[in-house]
Design an enzyme around this catalytic site. Structure first.
Site, PDB file in Angstrom:
ATOM      1  N   PHE A  65      70.099 -70.473 -93.238  1.00 24.07           N
ATOM      2  CA  PHE A  65      70.217 -71.842 -93.437  1.00 24.07           C
ATOM      3  C   PHE A  65      71.128 -72.608 -92.323  1.00 24.07           C
ATOM      4  O   PHE A  65      72.201 -73.116 -92.669  1.00 24.07           O
ATOM      5  CB  PHE A  65      71.083 -72.152 -94.827  1.00 24.07           C
ATOM      6  CG  PHE A  65      70.414 -71.425 -95.936  1.00 24.07           C
ATOM      7  CD1 PHE A  65      69.336 -72.058 -96.684  1.00 24.07           C
ATOM      8  CD2 PHE A  65      70.937 -70.228 -96.502  1.00 24.07           C
ATOM      9  CE1 PHE A  65      68.381 -71.656 -97.702  1.00 24.07           C
ATOM     10  CE2 PHE A  65      70.258 -69.620 -97.599  1.00 24.07           C
ATOM     11  CZ  PHE A  65      68.919 -70.217 -98.225  1.00 24.07           C
ATOM     12  N   GLY A  73      80.576 -67.024 -95.579  1.00 21.22           N
ATOM     13  CA  GLY A  73      79.279 -67.000 -95.901  1.00 21.22           C
ATOM     14  C   GLY A  73      78.274 -66.656 -94.646  1.00 21.22           C
ATOM     15  O   GLY A  73      77.842 -67.191 -93.869  1.00 21.22           O
ATOM     16  N   ASP A  81      80.850 -72.081 -94.889  1.00 23.94           N
ATOM     17  CA  ASP A  81      79.690 -72.191 -95.403  1.00 23.94           C
ATOM     18  C   ASP A  81      79.489 -71.314 -96.449  1.00 23.94           C
ATOM     19  O   ASP A  81      78.386 -70.513 -96.413  1.00 23.94           O
ATOM     20  CB  ASP A  81      78.806 -71.902 -94.194  1.00 23.94           C
ATOM     21  CG  ASP A  81      77.396 -72.203 -94.313  1.00 23.94           C
ATOM     22  OD1 ASP A  81      77.172 -73.309 -95.207  1.00 23.94           O
ATOM     23  OD2 ASP A  81      76.455 -71.800 -93.489  1.00 23.94           O
ATOM     24  N   HIS A  86      78.944 -73.363-102.317  1.00 27.29           N
ATOM     25  CA  HIS A  86      78.844 -74.878-101.846  1.00 27.29           C
ATOM     26  C   HIS A  86      79.132 -75.720-103.321  1.00 27.29           C
ATOM     27  O   HIS A  86      79.111 -77.263-103.195  1.00 27.29           O
ATOM     28  CB  HIS A  86      77.452 -75.507-101.552  1.00 27.29           C
ATOM     29  CG  HIS A  86      77.367 -74.814-100.088  1.00 27.29           C
ATOM     30  ND1 HIS A  86      77.648 -73.837 -99.552  1.00 27.29           N
ATOM     31  CD2 HIS A  86      77.026 -75.650 -98.884  1.00 27.29           C
ATOM     32  CE1 HIS A  86      77.385 -73.663 -98.277  1.00 27.29           C
ATOM     33  NE2 HIS A  86      76.928 -74.831 -97.968  1.00 27.29           N
TER      34      HIS A  86
END
Ligand code: SAH
Ligand code: MG
Length: 209
Positions: free
Chosen positions: A15, A41, A135, A138
Site C-alpha cells: 500500500f 507497519g 503506517d 489505521h
C-alpha cells in the site's frame, strides 16, 4: 534512489504508491546517517524497500516493526484482505514470509532488521530514531497509540512521517489526519507532503514530544 531497488519496490505487494514511496525515500535519505530509521507497519516490505534503500546508501539501518497478523481491515471479510497471506496451519494472517523474501530480493537483509511484535510494546523499550514512519494500525486507537508511543523517540532535528493522511474525509479514514494535526500542535514542523504522505521535523531547540 537506486533504480533497481525502485523497480523492485514497485513490484512488491502493498500500500505505497510509487511517487509517495520516492518521497519517503528522499526524507529518509536526509537523516539516515544520523541514527536508525524505524517503520511501523512492514506488511510485505514495500515501503521498507524505499526506506531501506536510503539506509543502505548511508550505511545506516532500518528497523521495521509488524506483528504480521494484519490490521483490522486486512482480516477475512474486510476490504483489504488477501487470502494468499493466510497461514494454512493457523488460519491467521502472516505476512512475515513475504517480507523476508522481499528483503532477500532487494539485497537488504543486512540493512533492514525485521522486528515481529506489537509496535507499542517495542516502543516502550526503544531509545531514539532519526526517522519514524507511522503506517501501522489505521483505526482511532492504534493510530493515536503509535503516535503517543513513537513521536517522543524522534531525535531533535529528526523526522516523523505519517502515511494515509487525508484532509478530505471522502478520501479515507480520519485517524492518520488527526495524528498529523496533533503532531503540528505538539510543535513538529511541516517538512513535506506528497499524496497522503506527510513529513514533519522535530525542532532542535524547543521541545516537541
Ligand atoms: N507499509 C506497508 C503497509 C502497512 S499495512 C506497505 O508499504 O505496503 C499496516 C500493517 O500494520 C499491517 O501489516 C499490520 O499487521 C500492521 N500492524 C497493525 N497494528 C499493529 C501493531 N499494533 N503492531 C505492529 N504492527 C501492526
Ligand atoms: Mg499506508
Amino acid at each position: 534512489m537506486n533504480p533497481e531497488l525502485a523497480a523492485l519496490a514497485r513490484q512488491v505487494k502493498g500500500f505505497m504508491p510509487h511517487d509517495e514511496g520516492l518521497a519517503l525515500h528522499r526524507a529518509a535519505a536526509e537523516v539516515a546517517s544520523l541514527g536508525p530509521l524505524v517503520e511501523i507497519g512492514s506488511y510485505c516490505g514495500k515501503s521498507a524497500v524505499y526506506l531501506g534503500a536510503a539506509a543502505a546508501a548511508a550505511d545506516g539501518v532500518l528497523f521495521t516493526i509488524d506483528h504480521h497478523r494484519g490490521s483490522e481491515e486486512m482480516q477475512a471479510g474486510w476490504e483489504h484482505h488477501d487470502p494468499v497471506l493466510v497461514d494454512a496451519s493457523t488460519g491467521r494472517m502472516d505476512s512475515l514470509p513475504v517480507l523476508r523474501q522481499t528483503l532477500i530480493d532487494a539485497g537488504l537483509e543486512n540493512t533492514v532488521v525485521a522486528i515481529v511484535g506489537d509496535s507499542v510494546t517495542v516502543a516502550a523499550h526503544w531509545s531514539s530514531a532519526a526517522l519514524v514512519f507511522i503506517d501501522g494500525g489505521h483505526g482511532q486507537v492504534p493510530a493515536h497509540a503509535d503516535y503517543e508511543a513513537w513521536s517522543p523517540k524522534v531525535m531533535p532535528g529528526g523526522l516523523l512521517a505519517i502515511h494515509d493522511v487525508f484532509p478530505d474525509p471522502a478520501d479515507g479514514g480520519r485517524p492518520p489526519y488527526e495524528v498529523w494535526l496533533r503532531a503540528l500542535d505538539d510543535g513538529f514542523i511541516e517538512h513535506g507532503a506528497h499524496g497522503s504522505l506527510r513529513v514533519l521535523r522535530k525542532p532542535v531547540s524547543r521541545s516537541a514530544s
